[in-house]
Motif scaffolding. Structure first.
Motif, short mmCIF file in Angstrom:
data_model
loop_
_atom_site.label_atom_id
_atom_site.label_comp_id
_atom_site.label_asym_id
_atom_site.label_seq_id
_atom_site.Cartn_x
_atom_site.Cartn_y
_atom_site.Cartn_z
N GLY A 223 74.37 44.17 40.14
CA GLY A 223 73.87 43.49 38.95
C GLY A 223 74.75 42.38 38.39
N PHE A 224 75.73 41.93 39.17
CA PHE A 224 76.59 40.85 38.68
C PHE A 224 76.20 39.51 39.33
N ASN A 225 76.33 38.42 38.55
CA ASN A 225 75.95 37.10 39.07
C ASN A 225 77.07 36.44 39.85
N SER A 226 78.30 36.80 39.53
CA SER A 226 79.43 36.19 40.24
C SER A 226 80.54 37.22 40.36
N VAL A 227 81.46 36.96 41.28
CA VAL A 227 82.59 37.87 41.46
C VAL A 227 83.48 37.85 40.21
N GLU A 228 83.63 36.65 39.59
CA GLU A 228 84.45 36.54 38.39
C GLU A 228 83.93 37.47 37.30
#
Length: 269
Positions: A223-228
């Motif tokens: 559910g995350f858009n980016s690794v950051e």
């Protein structure tokens, strides 16, 4: 404390596992390796990792950990001391097992390009052949470990039914952008960059065999858009909100059933 007495009494081996992520158009992808056919993890898809070595917790090794000392690292793992060794082990295992080096030159970003990757490959071969230590490579290349883009993720303890038991810290990290990642052909036989969501689908369909800690850690990275975003979210979790997870297994109607601390019936099992 009670916890340390438990650890010593049960003779648990400290270990570290690392979920290496990179961004992709499909979202963050994690690096998974398929274990070779030798027990205890034959043909399973896992993340790179292994035992914490004595060297990992040495003062000379800690000198390469810029920006993170043992006190800070330990408190992030909810430990009194000795925590930084787990971070070092996670990074060292990542390099030894899959050739991904979470490090940078003390004065600038590590050199990109084929010649540098070739150099790293030679180092890695020497380390895996026992001709050189990870520490010696860091020292001769003037490297610092990249501890900024890595965060503790979870803490798992091997169930009591197993003969070899580990006290494992899982970490999540963003790989340096010049790295490629390839398996070593010895311990691991196959590797894949995959979104956690896809990995879980394949685990469910039986295309990729996984054990409970693997799927549970994957679930926590969905559910995350980016690794950051993923790393920052995990960094902001309070250490006390990452309690040790000790699965319990028991036989029910001839089948093994696994329970986690939050599951119904765990206390009675």
């Amino acid at each position: 404390g009670i916890y340390n007495n438990f650890m010593n009494k049960n003779n648990l081996t400290p270990a570290a596992t690392i979920l290496l992520f990179k961004n992709s158009e499909a979202g963050p992808k994690v690096f998974m390796v398929k274990r070779s056919k030798k027990p205890p993890f034959e043909n399973l898809y896992v993340f790179p990792g292994g035992k914490v070595d004595q060297d990992d917790g040495s003062g000379k090794m800690y000198a390469f950990c810029k920006g993170l000392n043992d006190e800070k690292a330990s408190s992030q793992l909810n430990m009194g001391s000795g925590g930084l060794a787990y971070w070092v082990a996670a990074i060292r295992e990542s390099f030894e097992e899959v050739g991904i080096l979470m490090a940078e030159l003390s004065d600038k970003q590590l050199g990109a390009g084929d010649s540098y990757n070739k150099k790293l490959k030679d180092y890695r071969d020497s380390i895996n052949n026992g001709e050189l230590t990870f520490y010696e490579m860091l020292a001769s290349e003037g490297l610092d470990l990249s501890l900024d883009n890595i965060s503790p993720l979870s803490h798992w303890i091997t169930p009591e039914i197993e003969k070899r038991r580990f006290n494992t810290r899982f970490f999540v990290a963003e790989i340096p952008n010049f790295q490629t990642g390839e398996h070593d052909g010895r311990e691991t036989t196959d590797s894949v960059w995959i979104t956690p969501e896809d990995a879980l689908k394949k685990a469910e369909s039986g295309d990729m065999q996984m054990i409970m800690p693997t799927t549970k850690n994957l679930e926590s990275c969905c559910g995350f858009n980016s690794v950051e975003e993923l790393i920052n979210t995990k960094k902001n979790i309070k250490p006390t909100d990452r309690p040790p997870i000790l699965p319990k297994f028991f036989k029910k109607n001839g089948n093994w059933v696994g329970l986690l601390p939050e599951d119904e019936g765990y206390e009675q099992a």
